[in-house]
Design a protein around this motif. Structure first.
Motif, PDB file in Angstrom:
ATOM      1  N   HIS A 194      41.166  50.595  42.293  1.00  0.00           N
ATOM      2  CA  HIS A 194      40.757  51.782  43.063  1.00  0.00           C
ATOM      3  C   HIS A 194      39.243  51.780  43.272  1.00  0.00           C
ATOM      4  O   HIS A 194      38.752  52.027  44.391  1.00  0.00           O
ATOM      5  N   ILE A 195      38.499  51.509  42.223  1.00  0.00           N
ATOM      6  CA  ILE A 195      37.045  51.466  42.335  1.00  0.00           C
ATOM      7  C   ILE A 195      36.617  50.378  43.306  1.00  0.00           C
ATOM      8  O   ILE A 195      35.766  50.589  44.182  1.00  0.00           O
ATOM      9  N   PHE A 196      37.220  49.201  43.175  1.00  0.00           N
ATOM     10  CA  PHE A 196      36.861  48.073  44.043  1.00  0.00           C
ATOM     11  C   PHE A 196      37.136  48.390  45.505  1.00  0.00           C
ATOM     12  O   PHE A 196      36.309  48.121  46.385  1.00  0.00           O
ATOM     13  N   CYS A 197      38.298  48.980  45.789  1.00  0.00           N
ATOM     14  CA  CYS A 197      38.647  49.314  47.167  1.00  0.00           C
ATOM     15  C   CYS A 197      37.727  50.390  47.732  1.00  0.00           C
ATOM     16  O   CYS A 197      37.387  50.366  48.921  1.00  0.00           O
ATOM     17  N   ASN A 198      37.319  51.337  46.910  1.00  0.00           N
ATOM     18  CA  ASN A 198      36.380  52.351  47.373  1.00  0.00           C
ATOM     19  C   ASN A 198      35.023  51.738  47.705  1.00  0.00           C
ATOM     20  O   ASN A 198      34.356  52.142  48.662  1.00  0.00           O
ATOM     21  N   VAL A 199      34.619  50.757  46.917  1.00  0.00           N
ATOM     22  CA  VAL A 199      33.349  50.069  47.177  1.00  0.00           C
ATOM     23  C   VAL A 199      33.433  49.265  48.479  1.00  0.00           C
ATOM     24  O   VAL A 199      32.518  49.300  49.309  1.00  0.00           O
ATOM     25  N   MET A 200      34.542  48.572  48.668  1.00  0.00           N
ATOM     26  CA  MET A 200      34.689  47.699  49.838  1.00  0.00           C
ATOM     27  C   MET A 200      34.973  48.482  51.113  1.00  0.00           C
ATOM     28  O   MET A 200      34.538  48.097  52.202  1.00  0.00           O
ATOM     29  N   GLY A 201      35.714  49.571  51.018  1.00  0.00           N
ATOM     30  CA  GLY A 201      36.095  50.329  52.200  1.00  0.00           C
ATOM     31  C   GLY A 201      37.224  49.642  52.959  1.00  0.00           C
ATOM     32  O   GLY A 201      37.761  48.616  52.521  1.00  0.00           O
ATOM     33  N   VAL A 202      37.574  50.198  54.109  1.00  0.00           N
ATOM     34  CA  VAL A 202      38.631  49.621  54.938  1.00  0.00           C
ATOM     35  C   VAL A 202      38.095  48.365  55.620  1.00  0.00           C
ATOM     36  O   VAL A 202      37.010  48.405  56.215  1.00  0.00           O
ATOM     37  N   PRO A 203      38.808  47.237  55.545  1.00  0.00           N
ATOM     38  CA  PRO A 203      38.343  46.012  56.219  1.00  0.00           C
ATOM     39  C   PRO A 203      38.093  46.231  57.704  1.00  0.00           C
ATOM     40  O   PRO A 203      38.860  46.901  58.383  1.00  0.00           O
ATOM     41  N   GLN A 204      37.001  45.645  58.202  1.00  0.00           N
ATOM     42  CA  GLN A 204      36.600  45.794  59.605  1.00  0.00           C
ATOM     43  C   GLN A 204      36.567  44.418  60.254  1.00  0.00           C
ATOM     44  O   GLN A 204      35.496  43.888  60.580  1.00  0.00           O
ATOM     45  N   LEU A 205      37.734  43.836  60.455  1.00  0.00           N
ATOM     46  CA  LEU A 205      37.817  42.466  60.955  1.00  0.00           C
ATOM     47  C   LEU A 205      37.133  42.302  62.318  1.00  0.00           C
ATOM     48  O   LEU A 205      36.347  41.375  62.518  1.00  0.00           O
ATOM     49  N   VAL A 251      50.001  53.209  51.130  1.00  0.00           N
ATOM     50  CA  VAL A 251      50.111  51.748  50.965  1.00  0.00           C
ATOM     51  C   VAL A 251      49.293  51.299  49.758  1.00  0.00           C
ATOM     52  O   VAL A 251      49.749  50.467  48.958  1.00  0.00           O
ATOM     53  N   PHE A 252      48.098  51.851  49.625  1.00  0.00           N
ATOM     54  CA  PHE A 252      47.287  51.527  48.451  1.00  0.00           C
ATOM     55  C   PHE A 252      47.999  51.968  47.176  1.00  0.00           C
ATOM     56  O   PHE A 252      47.947  51.282  46.148  1.00  0.00           O
ATOM     57  N   GLY A 253      48.684  53.109  47.246  1.00  0.00           N
ATOM     58  CA  GLY A 253      49.439  53.596  46.093  1.00  0.00           C
ATOM     59  C   GLY A 253      50.568  52.661  45.702  1.00  0.00           C
ATOM     60  O   GLY A 253      50.866  52.493  44.513  1.00  0.00           O
ATOM     61  N   PHE A 254      51.222  52.041  46.701  1.00  0.00           N
ATOM     62  CA  PHE A 254      52.268  51.059  46.395  1.00  0.00           C
ATOM     63  C   PHE A 254      51.687  49.939  45.534  1.00  0.00           C
ATOM     64  O   PHE A 254      52.285  49.506  44.547  1.00  0.00           O
ATOM     65  N   GLY A 285      36.371  60.048  40.662  1.00  0.00           N
ATOM     66  CA  GLY A 285      37.500  60.076  41.587  1.00  0.00           C
ATOM     67  C   GLY A 285      38.572  59.048  41.249  1.00  0.00           C
ATOM     68  O   GLY A 285      39.742  59.400  41.040  1.00  0.00           O
ATOM     69  N   PRO A 286      38.207  57.754  41.193  1.00  0.00           N
ATOM     70  CA  PRO A 286      39.219  56.744  40.866  1.00  0.00           C
ATOM     71  C   PRO A 286      39.888  56.952  39.513  1.00  0.00           C
ATOM     72  O   PRO A 286      41.101  56.769  39.381  1.00  0.00           O
ATOM     73  N   ILE A 287      39.111  57.332  38.501  1.00  0.00           N
ATOM     74  CA  ILE A 287      39.685  57.492  37.161  1.00  0.00           C
ATOM     75  C   ILE A 287      40.677  58.648  37.128  1.00  0.00           C
ATOM     76  O   ILE A 287      41.820  58.505  36.670  1.00  0.00           O
ATOM     77  N   THR A 288      40.248  59.815  37.617  1.00  0.00           N
ATOM     78  CA  THR A 288      41.131  60.985  37.555  1.00  0.00           C
ATOM     79  C   THR A 288      42.342  60.832  38.468  1.00  0.00           C
ATOM     80  O   THR A 288      43.455  61.214  38.098  1.00  0.00           O
ATOM     81  N   GLU A 289      42.147  60.276  39.650  1.00  0.00           N
ATOM     82  CA  GLU A 289      43.276  60.109  40.569  1.00  0.00           C
ATOM     83  C   GLU A 289      44.307  59.127  40.034  1.00  0.00           C
ATOM     84  O   GLU A 289      45.520  59.349  40.151  1.00  0.00           O
ATOM     85  N   GLU A 290      43.863  58.047  39.431  1.00  0.00           N
ATOM     86  CA  GLU A 290      44.824  57.088  38.867  1.00  0.00           C
ATOM     87  C   GLU A 290      45.535  57.659  37.648  1.00  0.00           C
ATOM     88  O   GLU A 290      46.725  57.401  37.439  1.00  0.00           O
TER      89      GLU A 290
END
Length: 329
Positions: free
Chosen positions: A272-283, A250-253, A178-183
């Motif tokens: 992209h890979i790192f953000c997918n691993v981390m997910g949306v922050p849940q403060l 926003v991530f695309g920016f 996903g991250p590779i092809t999308e980027e």
């Protein structure tokens, strides 16, 4: 002609660049629906099936195909990979045409195309640390939960372990293909088109990711079906799509900026890979889980944001970037 002239603008019109960007996105998303094996399918709820709660997704029926089914994932990975190759090939063909490269000079054509797609260099190593800096707050919360690699609750195998989470078709899709092809499609190919049109830095950073955001709206159909095809389900699907469009844009920016500054697609892929691993922050959830550490969590979140803003420019500056002239506009 030399490869340094590959980005001498404008070689395409702005309208052509917009059309190409839309076409790349359409080709990628459309490829997921060409094969019946890649398409999701739902059946209408019959009277013999139990009524579901409107706030809870229903169970999958045996005669349905959902996006997380292994067969659907495999078909979609193949389709997305083919679409990515075709999009990159289109950039090669279009560049070859507008650059006036001779057919016999395939080596120059290949070199120029790889530069245009950000595949001829890896960029500076500091660029790979920009995204983790932004996530210092979530990383600190994970440290408090002892769930980082090497800590007590980090496991390689077992329930919730690394193998169970990543060594699956879903993991292969979410964290590799996903991250590779999308980027490659939504960053490299789309930005290559805008680069050939002589687009400004602002246009490339803030316009091109909208295609990436729009490409995620099709998930609303599955949400609507999984929650029962009701008015509540429609509302959930719409709100979810709006949020996903905003978040992915926003991530695309961010990734577009990484690409332009470094002239490489690889920092964007790793981000992209790192953000997918981390997910949306849940403060709020992290604060509730660690109430005695809430002040430190707030502080580290702020430090991460300030550090990101301060270091984004210096750490992504890459001498000799093929997009360097655009990055200074």
């Amino acid at each position: 002609m030399t490869s340094s002239s590959a980005f001498r603008p404008p070689l395409l019109s702005s309208s052509t660049a917009h059309l190409l960007a839309f076409s790349f996105g359409l080709a990628y998303v459309g490829s997921l629906y060409i094969s019946k094996h890649a398409r999701v399918s739902f059946t209408r709820v019959s009277v013999t099936r139990p009524k579901q709660r409107e706030d809870k997704a229903r169970d999958r029926y045996e005669d349905e195909r959902w996006r997380n089914d292994p067969g659907v994932i495999r078909a979609r990975l193949f389709a997305a990979s083919v679409a990515t190759v075709l999009c990159c090939g289109a950039v090669w063909g279009i560049g070859w045409k507008v650059e006036g490269i001779q057919v016999c000079d395939w080596e120059l054509g290949l070199r120029v195309t790889l530069q245009r797609l950000g595949m001829s260099s890896f960029g500076g190593w500091k660029a790979y640390l920009v995204t983790p800096t932004l996530f210092l707050g979530p990383l600190w919360a994970m440290w408090l939960s002892q769930s980082l690699p090497g800590q007590r609750f980090w496991m390689l195998t077992g329930p919730g372990g690394l193998v169970q989470q990543y060594a699956t078709w879903q993991g292969f899709r979410n964290y590799i293909v996903g991250p590779i092809t999308e980027e490659l499609v939504f960053r490299a190919c789309v930005l290559a088109a805008y680069g050939l049109a002589g687009a400004s830095r602002s246009m490339m950073i803030f316009c091109s990711p909208l295609v990436f955001g729009l490409a995620h709206i099709h998930h609303a159909w599955e949400t609507y079906n999984r929650y029962g095809r009701t008015a509540v389900a429609a509302k959930r699907a719409i709100l979810g799509s709006v949020f996903q469009f905003a978040y992915t844009s926003v991530f695309g920016f961010h990734c577009a900026y990484l690409f332009i500054r470094t002239g490489s697609v690889f920092p964007a892929i790793m981000s992209h890979i790192f953000c997918n691993v981390m997910g949306v922050p849940q403060l709020s959830w992290e604060v509730r889980k660690h109430p005695s550490w809430k002040e430190s969590i707030y502080v580290v979140y702020v430090v991460g944001i300030v550090g990101y803003v301060s270091l984004l420019g210096p750490w992504t500056e890459t001498a000799g970037s093929v997009y360097g002239s655009i990055a200074t506009q």
